[in-house]
Design a protein around this motif. Structure first.
Motif, short mmCIF file in Angstrom:
data_model
loop_
_atom_site.label_atom_id
_atom_site.label_comp_id
_atom_site.label_asym_id
_atom_site.label_seq_id
_atom_site.Cartn_x
_atom_site.Cartn_y
_atom_site.Cartn_z
N THR A 66 58.66 92.73 5.08
CA THR A 66 59.63 93.60 4.63
C THR A 66 59.60 93.80 3.30
O THR A 66 58.65 93.17 2.72
CB THR A 66 61.15 92.91 4.98
OG1 THR A 66 61.38 91.86 4.25
CG2 THR A 66 61.48 92.60 6.55
N GLU A 67 60.30 94.75 2.58
CA GLU A 67 60.21 95.07 1.31
C GLU A 67 60.57 93.81 0.41
O GLU A 67 59.75 93.67 -0.78
CB GLU A 67 61.00 96.16 0.91
CG GLU A 67 60.65 97.44 1.55
CD GLU A 67 61.52 98.55 1.29
OE1 GLU A 67 62.88 98.66 1.74
OE2 GLU A 67 61.29 99.73 0.57
N TYR A 102 63.49 99.19 11.56
CA TYR A 102 62.54 99.12 10.21
C TYR A 102 61.83 100.50 10.51
O TYR A 102 61.39 100.96 11.65
CB TYR A 102 61.62 98.05 10.39
CG TYR A 102 62.34 96.75 10.26
CD1 TYR A 102 62.13 96.20 8.62
CD2 TYR A 102 62.93 96.00 10.92
CE1 TYR A 102 62.74 94.81 8.48
CE2 TYR A 102 63.61 94.83 10.80
CZ TYR A 102 63.69 94.42 9.52
OH TYR A 102 64.34 93.06 9.45
N TYR A 134 57.40 97.18 5.65
CA TYR A 134 58.51 98.00 6.46
C TYR A 134 59.91 98.09 5.73
O TYR A 134 60.19 96.99 5.24
CB TYR A 134 58.70 97.27 7.99
CG TYR A 134 57.37 97.47 8.82
CD1 TYR A 134 57.38 98.74 9.60
CD2 TYR A 134 56.35 96.55 8.84
CE1 TYR A 134 56.53 98.98 10.28
CE2 TYR A 134 55.12 96.94 9.51
CZ TYR A 134 55.18 98.14 10.44
OH TYR A 134 54.14 98.42 11.19
N SER A 135 60.24 99.14 5.63
CA SER A 135 61.71 99.34 5.24
C SER A 135 62.61 99.04 5.96
O SER A 135 62.74 99.59 7.17
CB SER A 135 61.75 100.75 4.57
OG SER A 135 63.16 100.90 4.19
N LYS A 165 56.57 101.79 5.76
CA LYS A 165 56.66 102.51 4.34
C LYS A 165 55.43 102.47 3.56
O LYS A 165 54.95 103.48 3.40
CB LYS A 165 57.55 101.59 3.40
CG LYS A 165 57.75 102.17 2.10
CD LYS A 165 58.56 101.26 1.15
CE LYS A 165 58.67 101.71 -0.13
NZ LYS A 165 59.64 100.97 -1.18
#
Length: 172
Positions: free
Chosen positions: A21-22, A53, A80-81, A56
């Protein structure tokens, strides 16, 4: 006489794929995508999607810029956002095959509606006018393909149909 045999072993590399994730939280354990892949071969990965998600970016510098396997081990990191949003789009079509919609009707197409969260139920925006008079006749809005849609990990599209009625005495 002696006969010698030579075997060729190409240089190889290993590609690992990491999904995060971010904020760096790992979504899935590292997975070897290509093991002992010949150097110079393109590496391939499947862009996976995770519920809630959206992809990104591929983390800069995490893999060879050429996208080819290099000697040794390399890692490709996909980010992934968590706050994925989608949009609602609109399209109008003529209810009569072969008859183009006039520009006056096309101009009534609602603007895209961004910022919709996954799982959101959306209803279509009605056109500003439901009848349009032209020189040839009247266009009437008949409705959308569906009354409601649910955002399911992708943009949603509503298709509106317009029917044409010629003016009296006009033959088409």
């Amino acid at each position: 006489k002696f006969i010698g045999t030579w075997n060729f072993t190409p240089k190889t590399g290993t590609v690992n794929v990491e999904y995060v994730t971010e904020d760096g939280e790992e979504l899935e354990a590292k997975t070897v995508v290509k093991k002992d892949a010949p150097v110079g071969e393109p590496y391939t990965t499947e862009q996976k999607t995770f519920e809630g998600y959206s992809f990104k970016e591929m983390k800069a510098g995490s893999a060879p810029a050429t996208g080819k396997v290099t000697e040794g081990e390399q890692t490709v990191t996909y980010v992934y956002s968590k706050n994925a949003t989608y949009k609602v789009t609109y399209e109008y079509e003529s209810g009569e095959a072969g008859r183009e919609l006039p520009d006056e009707v096309k101009a009534l197409t609602p603007a895209d509606e961004p910022g919709k969260a996954d799982g959101t139920k959306v209803t279509p925006t009605a056109p500003a006018k439901t009848t349009v008079e032209t020189e040839e006749g009247t266009w009437t809005f008949a409705g959308y393909d569906e009354d409601e849609k649910t955002i399911a990990g992708a943009d949603a599209k509503f298709i509106g149909t317009w029917n044409f009625t010629p003016k009296k005495g006009m033959v088409y």
